[in-house]
Scaffold this motif. Structure first.
Motif, PDB file in Angstrom:
ATOM      1  N   ALA A  83     -69.618  -5.368  21.027  1.00  0.00           N
ATOM      2  CA  ALA A  83     -71.020  -5.204  21.426  1.00  0.00           C
ATOM      3  C   ALA A  83     -71.115  -4.715  22.873  1.00  0.00           C
ATOM      4  O   ALA A  83     -71.955  -3.869  23.196  1.00  0.00           O
ATOM      5  CB  ALA A  83     -71.768  -6.518  21.261  1.00  0.00           C
ATOM      6  N   CYS A  84     -70.264  -5.240  23.736  1.00  0.00           N
ATOM      7  CA  CYS A  84     -70.243  -4.780  25.135  1.00  0.00           C
ATOM      8  C   CYS A  84     -69.818  -3.315  25.204  1.00  0.00           C
ATOM      9  O   CYS A  84     -70.379  -2.541  25.983  1.00  0.00           O
ATOM     10  CB  CYS A  84     -69.284  -5.632  25.965  1.00  0.00           C
ATOM     11  N   ILE A  85     -68.845  -2.957  24.406  1.00  0.00           N
ATOM     12  CA  ILE A  85     -68.378  -1.567  24.404  1.00  0.00           C
ATOM     13  C   ILE A  85     -69.481  -0.644  23.882  1.00  0.00           C
ATOM     14  O   ILE A  85     -69.721   0.433  24.438  1.00  0.00           O
ATOM     15  CB  ILE A  85     -67.083  -1.438  23.572  1.00  0.00           C
ATOM     16  N   THR A  86     -70.195  -1.079  22.833  1.00  0.00           N
ATOM     17  CA  THR A  86     -71.302  -0.289  22.301  1.00  0.00           C
ATOM     18  C   THR A  86     -72.388  -0.117  23.341  1.00  0.00           C
ATOM     19  O   THR A  86     -72.915   0.984  23.543  1.00  0.00           O
ATOM     20  CB  THR A  86     -71.879  -0.957  21.037  1.00  0.00           C
ATOM     21  N   TYR A  87     -72.747  -1.220  24.029  1.00  0.00           N
ATOM     22  CA  TYR A  87     -73.771  -1.154  25.072  1.00  0.00           C
ATOM     23  C   TYR A  87     -73.321  -0.235  26.208  1.00  0.00           C
ATOM     24  O   TYR A  87     -74.111   0.559  26.718  1.00  0.00           O
ATOM     25  CB  TYR A  87     -74.076  -2.557  25.599  1.00  0.00           C
ATOM     26  N   ALA A  88     -72.063  -0.320  26.604  1.00  0.00           N
ATOM     27  CA  ALA A  88     -71.535   0.542  27.669  1.00  0.00           C
ATOM     28  C   ALA A  88     -71.578   2.013  27.243  1.00  0.00           C
ATOM     29  O   ALA A  88     -71.900   2.887  28.054  1.00  0.00           O
ATOM     30  CB  ALA A  88     -70.115   0.126  28.032  1.00  0.00           C
ATOM     31  N   CYS A  89     -71.279   2.288  25.972  1.00  0.00           N
ATOM     32  CA  CYS A  89     -71.347   3.665  25.475  1.00  0.00           C
ATOM     33  C   CYS A  89     -72.791   4.174  25.477  1.00  0.00           C
ATOM     34  O   CYS A  89     -73.043   5.334  25.823  1.00  0.00           O
ATOM     35  CB  CYS A  89     -70.762   3.763  24.072  1.00  0.00           C
ATOM     36  N   MET A  90     -73.726   3.311  25.098  1.00  0.00           N
ATOM     37  CA  MET A  90     -75.138   3.706  25.138  1.00  0.00           C
ATOM     38  C   MET A  90     -75.574   4.003  26.571  1.00  0.00           C
ATOM     39  O   MET A  90     -76.286   4.987  26.819  1.00  0.00           O
ATOM     40  CB  MET A  90     -76.018   2.599  24.532  1.00  0.00           C
ATOM     41  N   MET A  91     -75.156   3.184  27.518  1.00  0.00           N
ATOM     42  CA  MET A  91     -75.502   3.424  28.916  1.00  0.00           C
ATOM     43  C   MET A  91     -74.852   4.716  29.413  1.00  0.00           C
ATOM     44  O   MET A  91     -75.467   5.487  30.147  1.00  0.00           O
ATOM     45  CB  MET A  91     -75.085   2.242  29.792  1.00  0.00           C
ATOM     46  N   GLY A  92     -73.618   4.949  29.011  1.00  0.00           N
ATOM     47  CA  GLY A  92     -72.933   6.186  29.390  1.00  0.00           C
ATOM     48  C   GLY A  92     -73.649   7.406  28.842  1.00  0.00           C
ATOM     49  O   GLY A  92     -73.803   8.417  29.540  1.00  0.00           O
ATOM     50  N   ALA A  93     -74.120   7.318  27.584  1.00  0.00           N
ATOM     51  CA  ALA A  93     -74.864   8.429  26.989  1.00  0.00           C
ATOM     52  C   ALA A  93     -76.178   8.653  27.729  1.00  0.00           C
ATOM     53  O   ALA A  93     -76.597   9.801  27.938  1.00  0.00           O
ATOM     54  CB  ALA A  93     -75.128   8.147  25.507  1.00  0.00           C
ATOM     55  N   THR A  94     -76.812   7.570  28.158  1.00  0.00           N
ATOM     56  CA  THR A  94     -78.053   7.691  28.925  1.00  0.00           C
ATOM     57  C   THR A  94     -77.802   8.393  30.250  1.00  0.00           C
ATOM     58  O   THR A  94     -78.530   9.318  30.631  1.00  0.00           O
ATOM     59  CB  THR A  94     -78.677   6.307  29.170  1.00  0.00           C
TER      60      THR A  94
END
Length: 129
Positions: A83-94
């Motif tokens: 979940a942390c990795i998914t959230y970090a990927c979403m932030m990176g995409a943003t």
């Protein structure tokens, strides 16, 4: 015979005697009236617009809080850190999207400046701010 037309003599200026702000001189009467009307409001923003601004910020921060709450709940429910990795990927995409938007805006501004220097006039180049 000597002509006196155009012989006004030498004009002496001390400092900046021309006190004209170009944006005010380009305004129409309706724009000047609107500027005077908005001067009575805080920061020159109408109360209806304040309501829209506050409403949009409220919606934005509620969505942001919901996303964080969802990410936290998913993180506590997960056995590993996916979940942390998914959230970090979403932030990176943003952040990537923000960087792309900034660079596209910069590129458009540079192209408009190059067109202006080349003497190319577009429909938008005649607009007054």
């Amino acid at each position: 015979p000597d002509s006196t037309v155009g012989d006004e003599g030498v004009e002496v200026e001390y400092g900046n005697s021309l006190k004209i702000h170009y944006r005010n001189d380009l305004m129409t009467d309706a724009q000047i009236a609107e500027k005077k009307r908005l001067a009575q409001y805080p920061l020159g923003i109408d109360y209806n617009d304040w309501g829209k601004i506050c409403g949009l910020f409220t919606v934005f921060y509620l969505l942001l809080t919901s996303l964080f709450a969802l990410a936290s709940a998913a993180n506590y429910a997960a056995e590993t850190n996916e979940a942390c990795i998914t959230y970090a990927c979403m932030m990176g995409a943003t952040w990537f999207g923000i960087i792309v938007a900034i660079n596209l805006g910069r590129k458009a501004r540079e192209e408009a400046e190059a067109e202006k220097l080349a003497g190319i006039q577009t429909m938008a180049s005649s607009e007054q701010c």
